[in-house]
Design a protein around this motif. Structure first.
Motif, PDB file in Angstrom:
ATOM      1  N   ASN A 132       0.961  -1.218   0.076  1.00  0.00           N
ATOM      2  CA  ASN A 132      -0.189   0.080   0.039  1.00  0.00           C
ATOM      3  C   ASN A 132       0.720   1.172  -0.003  1.00  0.00           C
ATOM      4  O   ASN A 132       1.720   1.458   0.855  1.00  0.00           O
ATOM      5  CB  ASN A 132      -0.857   0.032   1.395  1.00  0.00           C
ATOM      6  N   MET A 133       0.548   2.096  -1.031  1.00  0.00           N
ATOM      7  CA  MET A 133       1.359   3.381  -1.263  1.00  0.00           C
ATOM      8  C   MET A 133       0.502   4.511  -1.455  1.00  0.00           C
ATOM      9  O   MET A 133       0.030   4.667  -2.332  1.00  0.00           O
ATOM     10  CB  MET A 133       2.198   3.378  -2.501  1.00  0.00           C
ATOM     11  N   ASP A 134       0.221   5.265  -0.216  1.00  0.00           N
ATOM     12  CA  ASP A 134      -0.466   6.558  -0.057  1.00  0.00           C
ATOM     13  C   ASP A 134      -1.815   6.348  -0.881  1.00  0.00           C
ATOM     14  O   ASP A 134      -2.220   7.278  -1.911  1.00  0.00           O
ATOM     15  CB  ASP A 134       0.343   7.649  -0.724  1.00  0.00           C
ATOM     16  N   GLY A 135      -2.395   5.517  -0.495  1.00  0.00           N
ATOM     17  CA  GLY A 135      -3.974   5.009  -1.042  1.00  0.00           C
ATOM     18  C   GLY A 135      -3.889   4.367  -2.580  1.00  0.00           C
ATOM     19  O   GLY A 135      -5.012   3.934  -2.965  1.00  0.00           O
ATOM     20  N   HIS A 136      -2.868   3.819  -2.857  1.00  0.00           N
ATOM     21  CA  HIS A 136      -2.732   3.135  -3.936  1.00  0.00           C
ATOM     22  C   HIS A 136      -2.226   1.762  -3.806  1.00  0.00           C
ATOM     23  O   HIS A 136      -1.482   1.589  -2.591  1.00  0.00           O
ATOM     24  CB  HIS A 136      -1.928   3.899  -5.279  1.00  0.00           C
ATOM     25  N   THR A 137      -2.406   0.839  -4.190  1.00  0.00           N
ATOM     26  CA  THR A 137      -2.010  -0.561  -4.205  1.00  0.00           C
ATOM     27  C   THR A 137      -1.235  -0.906  -5.313  1.00  0.00           C
ATOM     28  O   THR A 137      -1.454  -0.842  -6.322  1.00  0.00           O
ATOM     29  CB  THR A 137      -3.251  -1.529  -3.822  1.00  0.00           C
ATOM     30  N   SER A 185      -6.719   2.171  -9.034  1.00  0.00           N
ATOM     31  CA  SER A 185      -5.719   2.614  -7.837  1.00  0.00           C
ATOM     32  C   SER A 185      -4.829   1.513  -7.551  1.00  0.00           C
ATOM     33  O   SER A 185      -3.989   1.503  -6.719  1.00  0.00           O
ATOM     34  CB  SER A 185      -6.595   3.122  -6.633  1.00  0.00           C
TER      35      SER A 185
END
Length: 101
Positions: free
Chosen positions: A30-35, A69
């Motif tokens: 998980n990266m700042d709301g993105h996977t 995302s």
């Protein structure tokens, strides 16, 4: 015609994912709301399969069949030296950041 093409792509994607479960490791970051989904292979055949899976995932994402995302990348792991979870995470994040959106 368009529906047939989309359904064929979805079926192909599910077939590839089903085949990959035995030899390809899959990790999510998980990266700042993105996977980011990382397909990891060690042997040349596994790496090729991981690249196909990531490419199919990205094609489905661009067709809006996967969430926008979520990004997929392929990672090559040395067959003799296993990467730690932190190293895998760094490799997945690095691949995702260098890949085109």
């Amino acid at each position: 015609m368009k529906r047939l093409t989309i359904s064929m792509l979805v079926a192909l994607g599910f077939a590839c994912i089903g085949q990959a479960s035995a030899s390809i490791e899959t990790y999510t970051v998980n990266m700042d709301g993105h996977t980011v989904v990382g397909f990891v292979g060690a042997t040349p055949a596994e790496v090729a399969q991981a690249e196909r899976l990531a490419r199919n995932w990205e094609n489905q994402r661009h067709l809006m069949l996967k969430p926008p995302s979520m990004k997929a990348v392929a990672i090559r792991q040395s067959p003799s030296i296993a990467l730690t979870k932190a190293e895998l995470r760094r490799a997945i994040v690095s691949a995702a950041l260098t890949k085109e959106p």
